[in-house]
Design a protein around this motif. Structure first.
Motif, PDB file in Angstrom:
ATOM      1  N   GLU A  15       0.847  -1.209   0.000  1.00 11.66           N
ATOM      2  CA  GLU A  15       0.000   0.000   0.000  1.00 11.66           C
ATOM      3  C   GLU A  15       0.879   1.255   0.000  1.00 11.66           C
ATOM      4  N   SER A  72       2.013   1.665  -3.440  1.00 12.20           N
ATOM      5  CA  SER A  72       0.922   2.185  -4.280  1.00 12.20           C
ATOM      6  C   SER A  72       0.872   3.701  -4.151  1.00 12.20           C
ATOM      7  N   TYR A 131       1.468   6.299  -7.277  1.00 15.31           N
ATOM      8  CA  TYR A 131       0.476   7.271  -7.746  1.00 15.31           C
ATOM      9  C   TYR A 131       0.983   8.702  -7.591  1.00 15.31           C
ATOM     10  N   HIS A 143      -5.437  10.259  -4.888  1.00 18.57           N
ATOM     11  CA  HIS A 143      -5.423   8.793  -4.811  1.00 18.57           C
ATOM     12  C   HIS A 143      -4.197   8.292  -4.047  1.00 18.57           C
ATOM     13  N   GLU A 166      -4.211   5.806  -0.803  1.00 13.15           N
ATOM     14  CA  GLU A 166      -3.395   4.596  -0.595  1.00 13.15           C
ATOM     15  C   GLU A 166      -2.657   4.672   0.752  1.00 13.15           C
ATOM     16  N   HIS A 222      -5.022   3.524   3.197  1.00  8.59           N
ATOM     17  CA  HIS A 222      -5.113   2.050   3.194  1.00  8.59           C
ATOM     18  C   HIS A 222      -3.980   1.453   4.020  1.00  8.59           C
ATOM     19  N   GLU A 266      -3.521  -2.149  -9.787  1.00 11.79           N
ATOM     20  CA  GLU A 266      -4.683  -2.461  -8.945  1.00 11.79           C
ATOM     21  C   GLU A 266      -5.060  -3.939  -9.022  1.00 11.79           C
ATOM     22  N   ILE A 268      -2.823  -5.679  -6.761  1.00 11.30           N
ATOM     23  CA  ILE A 268      -3.214  -5.453  -5.365  1.00 11.30           C
ATOM     24  C   ILE A 268      -4.442  -6.312  -5.001  1.00 11.30           C
ATOM     25  N   GLN A 276     -11.290  -2.821  -3.416  1.00 10.50           N
ATOM     26  CA  GLN A 276     -10.621  -3.211  -4.667  1.00 10.50           C
ATOM     27  C   GLN A 276     -11.609  -3.303  -5.815  1.00 10.50           C
ATOM     28  N   GLU A 308     -12.378   0.215  -6.845  1.00 14.28           N
ATOM     29  CA  GLU A 308     -11.262   0.854  -7.549  1.00 14.28           C
ATOM     30  C   GLU A 308     -11.102   0.292  -8.955  1.00 14.28           C
TER      31      GLU A 308
HETATM   32 FE1  OFO Z   1      -5.664   1.178  -4.840  1.00 19.46          FE
HETATM   33  O1  OFO Z   1      -6.131   0.198  -3.297  1.00 19.46           O
HETATM   34 FE2  OFO Z   1      -4.889   0.171  -1.950  1.00 19.46          FE
HETATM   35  O2  OFO Z   1      -3.460  -0.391  -2.922  1.00 19.46           O
END
Ligand code: OFO
Length: 169
Positions: free
Chosen positions: A17, A20, A24, A46, A50, A53, A94, A97, A127, A130
């Motif tokens: 995460e 990620s 991004y 975004h 993450e 998350h 994604e 993930i 998920q 997304e």
């Molecule tokens: Fe884009 O959902 Fe967490 O990695």
């Protein structure tokens, strides 16, 4: 006390995460410096999502009496060909993930850690949402192809789709 196998699998997910978020962020920077301010805003937010998350997993492990651990993360790519390339890479990531969350869920079930499998339901739903969202964006980008006016419109749309993430609980 959290099962150690489950804890180690969650720690691996924390790393993913965090990666990620960084990926991004790299994409947002590329968009911002390539004339796509709307896509940049969307991807900056975004990246924050993450991180949320990641934080949710960190708090979960610690709250269960475990120990969340950070690991080294590799440098994401910062070179992209086009907006289509960016979102194709988002989609690819994604899917990876989603597979990782499913494997983590499997570990929790095998270890009979039903509290964790219950907690992971949130990630499974996330998920799905997304993947649907990114599929929609990709379809739109593919539809306009190289049309500049169409791209401008998509960038504006992405600007409107950017939503600040809810704080981690
Ligand atoms: Fe884009 O959902 Fe967490 O990695």
């Amino acid at each position: 006390m959290i099962n150690l196998k489950v804890q180690s699998a969650i720690n691996e997910q924390i790393k993913k995460e965090e990666y990620s978020s960084r990926l991004y962020l790299a994409m947002a920077i590329w968009c911002e410096t390539s004339g796509y301010p709307g896509a940049a805003k969307f991807l900056y937010e975004h990246a924050d999502e993450e991180r949320m998350h990641m934080m949710k997993l960190v708090h979960y492990v610690n709250d269960r009496g475990g120990n969340a651990q950070l690991m080294d993360i590799e440098q994401p790519t910062s070179k992209f060909e086009s907006l289509l390339d960016v979102f194709e890479k988002v989609m690819e990531h994604e899917k990876y993930i989603t597979e990782s969350i499913n494997n983590l869920y499997e570990v929790a079930l095998t270890e009979k850690d039903y509290t964790t499998s219950n907690f992971l339901q949130w990630y499974i739903t996330e998920q799905l949402e997304e993947e649907n969202l990114f599929n929609t964006i990709l379809d739109k980008i593919k539809l306009v192809g190289t049309d500049k006016a169409g791209m401008f419109h998509i960038d504006k749309e992405l600007d409107g789709m950017a939503v600040a993430p809810a704080p981690a609980v």
